[in-house]
Scaffold this motif. Structure first.
Motif, PDB file in Angstrom:
ATOM      1  N   UNK A   7       0.854  -1.194   0.000  1.00  0.00           N
ATOM      2  CA  UNK A   7       0.000   0.000   0.000  1.00  0.00           C
ATOM      3  C   UNK A   7       0.889   1.244   0.000  1.00  0.00           C
ATOM      4  N   UNK A   8       0.607   2.165  -0.912  1.00  0.00           N
ATOM      5  CA  UNK A   8       1.370   3.415  -0.975  1.00  0.00           C
ATOM      6  C   UNK A   8       1.046   4.280   0.233  1.00  0.00           C
ATOM      7  N   UNK A   9       2.066   4.782   0.858  1.00  0.00           N
ATOM      8  CA  UNK A   9       1.915   5.693   1.994  1.00  0.00           C
ATOM      9  C   UNK A   9       2.360   7.095   1.585  1.00  0.00           C
ATOM     10  N   UNK A  10       3.549   7.191   1.028  1.00  0.00           N
ATOM     11  CA  UNK A  10       4.076   8.473   0.563  1.00  0.00           C
ATOM     12  C   UNK A  10       3.933   8.500  -0.965  1.00  0.00           C
ATOM     13  N   UNK A  46       6.879  16.578   0.391  1.00  0.00           N
ATOM     14  CA  UNK A  46       6.186  17.295  -0.685  1.00  0.00           C
ATOM     15  C   UNK A  46       4.779  17.674  -0.246  1.00  0.00           C
ATOM     16  N   UNK A  47       3.820  16.805  -0.420  1.00  0.00           N
ATOM     17  CA  UNK A  47       2.450  17.179  -0.050  1.00  0.00           C
ATOM     18  C   UNK A  47       2.209  17.059   1.452  1.00  0.00           C
ATOM     19  N   UNK A  48       3.016  16.271   2.126  1.00  0.00           N
ATOM     20  CA  UNK A  48       2.987  16.106   3.577  1.00  0.00           C
ATOM     21  C   UNK A  48       1.750  15.412   4.130  1.00  0.00           C
ATOM     22  N   UNK A  49       0.817  14.969   3.299  1.00  0.00           N
ATOM     23  CA  UNK A  49      -0.366  14.251   3.795  1.00  0.00           C
ATOM     24  C   UNK A  49       0.036  12.953   4.480  1.00  0.00           C
ATOM     25  N   UNK A  50       1.150  12.378   4.033  1.00  0.00           N
ATOM     26  CA  UNK A  50       1.598  11.103   4.610  1.00  0.00           C
ATOM     27  C   UNK A  50       2.128  11.270   6.033  1.00  0.00           C
ATOM     28  N   UNK A  51       2.298  12.485   6.471  1.00  0.00           N
ATOM     29  CA  UNK A  51       2.741  12.731   7.852  1.00  0.00           C
ATOM     30  C   UNK A  51       1.561  12.769   8.816  1.00  0.00           C
ATOM     31  N   UNK A  52       0.401  13.159   8.317  1.00  0.00           N
ATOM     32  CA  UNK A  52      -0.741  13.398   9.196  1.00  0.00           C
ATOM     33  C   UNK A  52      -1.900  12.446   8.935  1.00  0.00           C
ATOM     34  N   UNK A  56      -5.287   9.286   1.708  1.00  0.00           N
ATOM     35  CA  UNK A  56      -6.725   9.091   1.503  1.00  0.00           C
ATOM     36  C   UNK A  56      -7.532   9.429   2.759  1.00  0.00           C
ATOM     37  N   UNK A  57      -6.966  10.228   3.650  1.00  0.00           N
ATOM     38  CA  UNK A  57      -7.615  10.615   4.917  1.00  0.00           C
ATOM     39  C   UNK A  57      -8.066   9.403   5.725  1.00  0.00           C
ATOM     40  N   UNK A  58      -7.245   8.357   5.733  1.00  0.00           N
ATOM     41  CA  UNK A  58      -7.632   7.115   6.390  1.00  0.00           C
ATOM     42  C   UNK A  58      -6.717   6.724   7.543  1.00  0.00           C
ATOM     43  N   UNK A  59      -5.751   7.573   7.854  1.00  0.00           N
ATOM     44  CA  UNK A  59      -4.849   7.288   8.959  1.00  0.00           C
ATOM     45  C   UNK A  59      -3.667   6.406   8.607  1.00  0.00           C
TER      46      UNK A  59
END
Length: 80
Positions: A7-10, A46-52, A56-59
């Motif tokens: 599963x892709x995280x970053x 880069x987008x930093x979503x993988x930090x928080x 996919x807003x799924x944790x």
């Protein structure tokens, strides 16, 4: 719950759970700060979503992978 190691995280750096876990295990990172500051394999820069919240807003994020590795010393992924 089954976690897919592929599963892709970053997404920005195309890193999977297995990629990140392998780096953590190999280099012995124990904190998120160490992991994000390393320059062996950039992530979370880069987008930093993988930090928080996760892409996919799924944790599913980098801190989750770090926690999985820290809580299970014998974490192994199927060979690709």
């Amino acid at each position: 719950m089954t976690i897919d190691p592929d599963r892709l995280i970053c997404y920005c750096n195309h890193l999977t759970i297995a990629d990140i876990a392998e780096l953590i295990e190999k280099e012995g990172f124990t904190t998120l700060e160490e992991l994000l500051a390393q320059d062996i394999c950039p992530m979370g820069d880069k987008c930093e979503a993988c930090r928080d919240e996760g892409y996919e807003n799924d944790g599913f994020n980098i801190p989750m992978v770090l926690s999985l590795v820290k809580s299970n010393k014998d974490l192994t992924w199927p060979k690709r």
